[in-house]
Scaffold this motif. Sequence first.
Motif, mmCIF file in Angstrom:
data_model
loop_
_atom_site.group_PDB
_atom_site.id
_atom_site.type_symbol
_atom_site.label_atom_id
_atom_site.label_comp_id
_atom_site.label_asym_id
_atom_site.label_seq_id
_atom_site.Cartn_x
_atom_site.Cartn_y
_atom_site.Cartn_z
ATOM 1 N N MET A 118 15.412 -10.304 -0.196
ATOM 2 C CA MET A 118 14.433 -10.381 -1.503
ATOM 3 C C MET A 118 13.117 -9.907 -0.866
ATOM 4 S SD MET A 118 13.239 -13.845 -3.398
ATOM 5 C CE MET A 118 11.537 -13.957 -2.761
ATOM 6 N N LYS A 119 12.470 -9.220 -1.757
ATOM 7 C CA LYS A 119 10.998 -8.610 -1.731
ATOM 8 C C LYS A 119 9.996 -9.585 -1.274
ATOM 9 C CE LYS A 119 12.325 -4.204 -2.919
ATOM 10 N NZ LYS A 119 13.389 -3.872 -2.166
ATOM 11 N N GLN A 120 9.124 -9.393 -0.390
ATOM 12 C CA GLN A 120 8.340 -10.444 0.086
ATOM 13 C C GLN A 120 6.888 -10.254 -0.270
ATOM 14 O OE1 GLN A 120 9.287 -13.580 2.057
ATOM 15 N NE2 GLN A 120 11.222 -13.173 0.859
ATOM 16 N N ARG A 121 6.472 -9.155 -0.371
ATOM 17 C CA ARG A 121 4.929 -8.711 -0.889
ATOM 18 C C ARG A 121 4.768 -8.208 -2.091
ATOM 19 N NH1 ARG A 121 4.091 -6.207 4.791
ATOM 20 N NH2 ARG A 121 4.188 -8.261 6.040
ATOM 21 N N LEU A 122 4.335 -9.221 -3.099
ATOM 22 C CA LEU A 122 4.387 -8.789 -4.588
ATOM 23 C C LEU A 122 3.019 -8.881 -4.903
ATOM 24 C CD1 LEU A 122 7.327 -11.503 -4.890
ATOM 25 C CD2 LEU A 122 7.764 -9.087 -4.654
ATOM 26 N N LEU A 123 3.197 -8.338 -6.305
ATOM 27 C CA LEU A 123 1.977 -8.224 -7.114
ATOM 28 C C LEU A 123 2.387 -8.634 -8.475
ATOM 29 C CD1 LEU A 123 -1.056 -7.324 -7.841
ATOM 30 C CD2 LEU A 123 -0.138 -5.024 -7.954
ATOM 31 N N PHE A 124 1.839 -9.341 -9.247
ATOM 32 C CA PHE A 124 2.150 -9.873 -10.422
ATOM 33 C C PHE A 124 1.079 -9.032 -11.519
ATOM 34 C CE2 PHE A 124 4.982 -12.764 -8.927
ATOM 35 C CZ PHE A 124 5.594 -13.490 -9.749
ATOM 36 N N LEU A 174 -4.680 -3.180 2.181
ATOM 37 C CA LEU A 174 -3.203 -3.380 2.642
ATOM 38 C C LEU A 174 -2.905 -2.375 3.831
ATOM 39 C CD1 LEU A 174 -1.362 -4.374 -0.471
ATOM 40 C CD2 LEU A 174 -2.399 -6.051 1.337
ATOM 41 N N ALA A 175 -3.390 -1.211 3.873
ATOM 42 C CA ALA A 175 -2.935 -0.219 4.732
ATOM 43 C C ALA A 175 -3.813 -0.657 6.162
ATOM 44 C CB ALA A 175 -3.378 1.408 4.298
ATOM 45 N N GLU A 176 -4.965 -1.151 5.946
ATOM 46 C CA GLU A 176 -5.879 -1.448 7.176
ATOM 47 C C GLU A 176 -4.905 -2.628 7.842
ATOM 48 O OE1 GLU A 176 -9.819 -3.780 7.996
ATOM 49 O OE2 GLU A 176 -9.936 -2.256 6.248
ATOM 50 N N LEU A 177 -4.434 -3.333 6.836
ATOM 51 C CA LEU A 177 -3.763 -4.672 7.442
ATOM 52 C C LEU A 177 -2.307 -4.606 7.818
ATOM 53 C CD1 LEU A 177 -5.175 -7.274 5.001
ATOM 54 C CD2 LEU A 177 -6.235 -6.981 7.471
ATOM 55 N N ASP A 178 -1.981 -3.199 7.492
ATOM 56 C CA ASP A 178 -0.548 -2.697 7.732
ATOM 57 C C ASP A 178 0.627 -3.788 7.089
ATOM 58 O OD1 ASP A 178 1.607 -1.367 8.790
ATOM 59 O OD2 ASP A 178 2.014 -2.445 10.580
ATOM 60 N N GLN A 179 0.231 -3.886 5.530
ATOM 61 C CA GLN A 179 0.914 -4.913 4.710
ATOM 62 C C GLN A 179 0.945 -3.759 3.399
ATOM 63 O OE1 GLN A 179 0.042 -8.911 4.296
ATOM 64 N NE2 GLN A 179 -1.238 -9.002 6.287
ATOM 65 N N ARG A 180 2.238 -3.601 3.105
ATOM 66 C CA ARG A 180 2.532 -2.853 1.814
ATOM 67 C C ARG A 180 2.973 -3.598 0.665
ATOM 68 N NH1 ARG A 180 -0.439 1.311 3.317
ATOM 69 N NH2 ARG A 180 0.523 2.402 5.433
ATOM 70 N N ILE A 181 2.492 -3.406 -0.568
ATOM 71 C CA ILE A 181 3.304 -4.027 -1.751
ATOM 72 C C ILE A 181 4.715 -3.366 -1.703
ATOM 73 C CG2 ILE A 181 3.287 -4.189 -4.218
ATOM 74 C CD1 ILE A 181 0.115 -3.552 -4.209
ATOM 75 N N GLU A 182 5.613 -4.540 -1.887
ATOM 76 C CA GLU A 182 6.972 -4.127 -2.028
ATOM 77 C C GLU A 182 7.436 -4.126 -3.410
ATOM 78 O OE1 GLU A 182 8.517 -5.948 2.091
ATOM 79 O OE2 GLU A 182 8.692 -7.164 0.497
ATOM 80 N N ARG A 183 6.675 -4.753 -4.367
ATOM 81 C CA ARG A 183 7.328 -4.942 -5.835
ATOM 82 C C ARG A 183 6.221 -5.218 -6.607
ATOM 83 N NH1 ARG A 183 12.438 -4.919 -7.824
ATOM 84 N NH2 ARG A 183 12.794 -3.224 -6.160
ATOM 85 N N VAL A 184 5.930 -4.594 -7.759
ATOM 86 C CA VAL A 184 4.983 -5.082 -8.923
ATOM 87 C C VAL A 184 5.700 -5.468 -9.967
ATOM 88 C CG1 VAL A 184 3.201 -4.264 -10.208
ATOM 89 C CG2 VAL A 184 3.271 -3.297 -8.059
ATOM 90 N N LEU A 185 5.524 -6.583 -10.378
ATOM 91 C CA LEU A 185 6.190 -7.485 -11.601
ATOM 92 C C LEU A 185 5.338 -7.120 -12.700
ATOM 93 C CD1 LEU A 185 7.711 -10.307 -9.478
ATOM 94 C CD2 LEU A 185 9.236 -8.414 -10.240
#
Length: 183
Positions: free
Chosen positions: A1-7, A100-111
């Motif tokens: 399951m995708k873990q980094r999400l944006l609503f 997020l690029a700076e923190l090395d964390q990318r959005i995986e899915r936008v709902l």
Amino acid sequence: MKQRLLFLGPPGAGKGTQAELLAERHQLLHLSTGDLLRGEVKAGTALGQEAEAVMARGELVSDALVLAIVRSRLEGHTGGWLLDGFPRNLAQAEALDALLAELDQRIERVLLLELEDGVLIQRLLSRGRADDNEAVIRNRLVVYQEQTAPLIDHYRQLGLLCSVEASGTVEAIAGRIVASLTD
């Protein structure tokens, strides 16, 4: 399951409810900028007073303020997370992408939670919040169309967008959301 999400979705579409439910069930950090700002208002801080005046007019708080809140919560966080209420415009999306690029964390899915305006207005009026009267709600929907709706194409072009029908029971919507995260 995708873990980094944006609503994404208009006010009243159920982003907060669904984000809270998903975060609890899947141990994700839930970052609701609206809740964070309302907490500041309730605490009576200077930031809260500034935010309260802006929100009472149905407008959005500054990008810098919201981004600072998000940064403070994501720095050092290694698990999954979901953002609810941010970004609300293309400038914020670009700033978030850089963070997020700076923190090395990318959005995986936008709902994208989608619902008709008439249903949205009724949902918001029934919440009973001080900042939820019909004039303010209609202004918030206009602000959403002008500022936030362009994010739909932005995230669609990045291949991250997934639309979810936000009508029905909380559980039915939650089921549609989970199904969209497992592909």
